[in-house]
Scaffold this active site. Structure first.
Site, PDB file in Angstrom:
ATOM      1  N   ASN A 113      12.640 -52.388 -10.707  1.00 43.80           N
ATOM      2  CA  ASN A 113      11.704 -51.921  -9.689  1.00 43.80           C
ATOM      3  C   ASN A 113      11.202 -50.527 -10.085  1.00 43.80           C
ATOM      4  O   ASN A 113      11.999 -49.586 -10.194  1.00 43.80           O
ATOM      5  CB  ASN A 113      12.436 -51.884  -8.336  1.00 43.80           C
ATOM      6  CG  ASN A 113      11.527 -51.437  -7.214  1.00 43.80           C
ATOM      7  OD1 ASN A 113      10.769 -50.488  -7.375  1.00 43.80           O
ATOM      8  ND2 ASN A 113      11.611 -52.085  -6.078  1.00 43.80           N
ATOM      9  N   HIS A 115       9.570 -45.949  -7.871  1.00 44.33           N
ATOM     10  CA  HIS A 115       9.782 -44.505  -7.764  1.00 44.33           C
ATOM     11  C   HIS A 115       9.237 -43.708  -8.949  1.00 44.33           C
ATOM     12  O   HIS A 115       9.203 -42.485  -8.911  1.00 44.33           O
ATOM     13  CB  HIS A 115      11.240 -44.206  -7.446  1.00 44.33           C
ATOM     14  CG  HIS A 115      11.583 -44.762  -6.088  1.00 44.33           C
ATOM     15  ND1 HIS A 115      10.896 -44.389  -4.957  1.00 44.33           N
ATOM     16  CD2 HIS A 115      12.449 -45.728  -5.697  1.00 44.33           C
ATOM     17  CE1 HIS A 115      11.342 -45.060  -3.921  1.00 44.33           C
ATOM     18  NE2 HIS A 115      12.292 -45.884  -4.344  1.00 44.33           N
ATOM     19  N   HIS A 157       6.828 -52.752  -4.981  1.00 43.31           N
ATOM     20  CA  HIS A 157       6.639 -52.929  -3.533  1.00 43.31           C
ATOM     21  C   HIS A 157       5.349 -52.222  -3.121  1.00 43.31           C
ATOM     22  O   HIS A 157       5.265 -51.002  -3.173  1.00 43.31           O
ATOM     23  CB  HIS A 157       7.855 -52.317  -2.811  1.00 43.31           C
ATOM     24  CG  HIS A 157       7.859 -52.519  -1.328  1.00 43.31           C
ATOM     25  ND1 HIS A 157       8.915 -52.127  -0.541  1.00 43.31           N
ATOM     26  CD2 HIS A 157       6.946 -53.057  -0.478  1.00 43.31           C
ATOM     27  CE1 HIS A 157       8.664 -52.427   0.720  1.00 43.31           C
ATOM     28  NE2 HIS A 157       7.465 -52.971   0.789  1.00 43.31           N
ATOM     29  N   ARG A 197       3.537 -51.018  -0.329  1.00 39.49           N
ATOM     30  CA  ARG A 197       3.772 -50.760   1.098  1.00 39.49           C
ATOM     31  C   ARG A 197       2.456 -50.536   1.814  1.00 39.49           C
ATOM     32  O   ARG A 197       1.466 -50.117   1.207  1.00 39.49           O
ATOM     33  CB  ARG A 197       4.659 -49.523   1.269  1.00 39.49           C
ATOM     34  CG  ARG A 197       6.069 -49.701   0.746  1.00 39.49           C
ATOM     35  CD  ARG A 197       6.939 -48.506   1.115  1.00 39.49           C
ATOM     36  NE  ARG A 197       7.380 -48.571   2.480  1.00 39.49           N
ATOM     37  CZ  ARG A 197       8.602 -48.937   2.872  1.00 39.49           C
ATOM     38  NH1 ARG A 197       9.511 -49.229   1.990  1.00 39.49           N
ATOM     39  NH2 ARG A 197       8.911 -48.981   4.144  1.00 39.49           N
ATOM     40  N   ARG A 228       2.778 -45.482  -0.229  1.00 41.44           N
ATOM     41  CA  ARG A 228       3.458 -44.219  -0.557  1.00 41.44           C
ATOM     42  C   ARG A 228       3.884 -44.142  -2.023  1.00 41.44           C
ATOM     43  O   ARG A 228       4.107 -43.082  -2.552  1.00 41.44           O
ATOM     44  CB  ARG A 228       4.655 -43.994   0.359  1.00 41.44           C
ATOM     45  CG  ARG A 228       5.810 -44.921   0.097  1.00 41.44           C
ATOM     46  CD  ARG A 228       7.003 -44.577   0.947  1.00 41.44           C
ATOM     47  NE  ARG A 228       6.787 -44.939   2.340  1.00 41.44           N
ATOM     48  CZ  ARG A 228       7.790 -45.182   3.197  1.00 41.44           C
ATOM     49  NH1 ARG A 228       9.033 -45.055   2.798  1.00 41.44           N
ATOM     50  NH2 ARG A 228       7.548 -45.534   4.425  1.00 41.44           N
ATOM     51  N   GLU A 241       6.776 -57.195  -4.015  1.00 41.69           N
ATOM     52  CA  GLU A 241       7.423 -57.103  -2.701  1.00 41.69           C
ATOM     53  C   GLU A 241       6.376 -56.672  -1.680  1.00 41.69           C
ATOM     54  O   GLU A 241       5.619 -55.718  -1.931  1.00 41.69           O
ATOM     55  CB  GLU A 241       8.533 -56.053  -2.730  1.00 41.69           C
ATOM     56  CG  GLU A 241       9.693 -56.412  -3.600  1.00 41.69           C
ATOM     57  CD  GLU A 241      10.743 -55.316  -3.641  1.00 41.69           C
ATOM     58  OE1 GLU A 241      11.748 -55.501  -4.329  1.00 41.69           O
ATOM     59  OE2 GLU A 241      10.538 -54.263  -2.994  1.00 41.69           O
ATOM     60  N   THR A 296      13.696 -49.931   2.529  1.00 39.10           N
ATOM     61  CA  THR A 296      13.887 -51.161   3.304  1.00 39.10           C
ATOM     62  C   THR A 296      15.304 -51.164   3.870  1.00 39.10           C
ATOM     63  O   THR A 296      16.277 -51.252   3.131  1.00 39.10           O
ATOM     64  CB  THR A 296      13.658 -52.392   2.397  1.00 39.10           C
ATOM     65  OG1 THR A 296      12.459 -52.174   1.661  1.00 39.10           O
ATOM     66  CG2 THR A 296      13.515 -53.651   3.223  1.00 39.10           C
ATOM     67  N   GLU A 329      16.593 -63.396  -1.609  1.00 40.64           N
ATOM     68  CA  GLU A 329      17.188 -62.216  -2.230  1.00 40.64           C
ATOM     69  C   GLU A 329      18.123 -61.611  -1.184  1.00 40.64           C
ATOM     70  O   GLU A 329      17.692 -61.247  -0.086  1.00 40.64           O
ATOM     71  CB  GLU A 329      16.113 -61.212  -2.655  1.00 40.64           C
ATOM     72  CG  GLU A 329      16.748 -59.985  -3.298  1.00 40.64           C
ATOM     73  CD  GLU A 329      15.773 -59.124  -4.087  1.00 40.64           C
ATOM     74  OE1 GLU A 329      14.833 -59.667  -4.679  1.00 40.64           O
ATOM     75  OE2 GLU A 329      15.986 -57.894  -4.100  1.00 40.64           O
ATOM     76  N   HIS A 340      19.224 -54.010  -3.931  1.00 41.09           N
ATOM     77  CA  HIS A 340      19.128 -52.811  -3.089  1.00 41.09           C
ATOM     78  C   HIS A 340      20.378 -51.958  -3.219  1.00 41.09           C
ATOM     79  O   HIS A 340      21.470 -52.422  -2.932  1.00 41.09           O
ATOM     80  CB  HIS A 340      18.868 -53.122  -1.603  1.00 41.09           C
ATOM     81  CG  HIS A 340      18.067 -52.024  -0.950  1.00 41.09           C
ATOM     82  ND1 HIS A 340      18.615 -50.827  -0.582  1.00 41.09           N
ATOM     83  CD2 HIS A 340      16.742 -51.926  -0.672  1.00 41.09           C
ATOM     84  CE1 HIS A 340      17.681 -50.047  -0.082  1.00 41.09           C
ATOM     85  NE2 HIS A 340      16.513 -50.685  -0.129  1.00 41.09           N
TER      86      HIS A 340
HETATM   87  N1  PXP Z   1      14.979 -55.665  -3.684  1.00 40.76           N
HETATM   88  C1  PXP Z   1      14.179 -55.424  -2.626  1.00 40.76           C
HETATM   89  C2  PXP Z   1      13.687 -56.581  -1.834  1.00 40.76           C
HETATM   90  C3  PXP Z   1      13.795 -54.098  -2.296  1.00 40.76           C
HETATM   91  O1  PXP Z   1      13.003 -53.885  -1.228  1.00 40.76           O
HETATM   92  C4  PXP Z   1      14.226 -53.050  -3.126  1.00 40.76           C
HETATM   93  C5  PXP Z   1      13.763 -51.652  -2.841  1.00 40.76           C
HETATM   94  O2  PXP Z   1      12.384 -51.583  -2.917  1.00 40.76           O
HETATM   95  C6  PXP Z   1      15.047 -53.354  -4.215  1.00 40.76           C
HETATM   96  C7  PXP Z   1      15.427 -54.664  -4.463  1.00 40.76           C
HETATM   97  C8  PXP Z   1      15.551 -52.299  -5.145  1.00 40.76           C
HETATM   98  O3  PXP Z   1      16.395 -51.424  -4.454  1.00 40.76           O
HETATM   99  P1  PXP Z   1      16.840 -50.065  -5.160  1.00 40.76           P
HETATM  100  O4  PXP Z   1      15.586 -49.280  -5.402  1.00 40.76           O
HETATM  101  O5  PXP Z   1      17.743 -49.448  -4.155  1.00 40.76           O
HETATM  102  O6  PXP Z   1      17.527 -50.434  -6.428  1.00 40.76           O
END
Ligand code: PXP
Length: 243
Positions: free
Chosen positions: A9, A12, A45, A47, A51, A72, A103, A153, A192
């Site tokens: 992901n 960030h 993601h 949003r 952001r 996402e 989330t 998931e 997550h």
């Molecule tokens: N899976 C989903 C559905 C998420 O919303 C996120 C965060 O955007 C992640 C995985 C990844 O989580 P993390 O950034 O905490 O590793």
């Protein structure tokens, strides 16, 4: 045991870019680096408030990166229109509250079953494989199956924050949920809050075939570089998987 895929992901990277505006650091470059480090997919993601990831990032990730894109998004008409046009490999439907930092919990598939069913159907008919991001809860898993999603998931955030027996109990719930989902014919993913410290026990659950990991790896990249961070995560996953 099925191979455990790693989806990176890159949200960030965009968070840091947006702190100053402009183009750097570029999430598409991070996605390419993730591919070179052995990632199996890219997760982003989009949003409502944009952001981090923005619409043009999705366009570029879709067309410039030769890896499956997992988009996402929340269950809104705006996002549905974008996903139908972008046609990503996968769509993961997540709950979204404007004021949350990340989330915070899984989607309530039981409560929104009637709305989710046609939403998921449109996306799947359009060629995207849909997953629902849900808590490790049997009622939610049965609802996901009734809705017709091909994948769930499982939200690992609670497991990551808990300690001791509470963490152990949450892990047992995740494992039981993965077994139930698999028995119902669903493909099982998880994510997550995962880090080097907590990924092992989740990676060892045989029914889970994909982990999506972002925040920890992007943070770790500050110290070791993204390539090394991803390779170390892959090694931790593989070690746990084959132990
Ligand atoms: N899976 C989903 C559905 C998420 O919303 C996120 C965060 O955007 C992640 C995985 C990844 O989580 P993390 O950034 O905490 O590793």
């Amino acid at each position: 045991m099925d191979k455990l895929r790693l989806g990176i992901n890159i949200d960030h990277v965009a968070t840091v870019r947006n702190a100053r505006g402009g183009d750097n650091p570029c999430p598409v470059r991070a996605a390419q680096m993730a591919k070179d480090a052995g990632a199996d997919g890219i997760t982003a993601h989009l949003r409502e408030d944009r952001r981090h990831i923005k619409d043009h990032d999705i366009e570029r990730l879709r067309h410039e990166i030769d890896l499956p894109l997992n988009l996402e998004m929340a269950m809104t008409e705006e996002m549905l229109t974008i996903a139908l046009k972008a046609r990503p490999h996968a769509v993961c439907i997540v709950p979204e509250k404007r004021e949350e930092v990340t989330t915070e919990g899984g989607l309530d598939a039981v409560r929104y079953e009637k709305m989710l069913k046609p939403f998921v159907e449109k996306l799947q008919q359009n060629g995207s494989r849909v997953s629902l991001f849900i808590d490790a809860n049997p009622e939610q898993i049965h609802a996901a199956q009734r809705i017709g999603a091909r994948v769930i998931e499982i939200h690992t955030g609670r497991y990551c924050h808990l300690l001791g027996k509470a963490r152990h109990d949450e892990l047992a719930l995740i494992s039981e949920s993965a077994m139930l989902g698999r028995a119902l014919g669903l493909e099982i993913h998880a994510g997550h809050g995962l880090s080097y410290e907590n990924v092992g026990p989740v990676a060892a659950i045989p029914e889970i075939v994909e982990l999506n990991i972002g925040h920890f790896l992007i943070g770790e990249a500050i110290f070791t570089g993204l390539d090394e961070a991803i390779r170390a995560m892959r090694a931790a996953m593989d070690k746990a998987r084959h132990a």
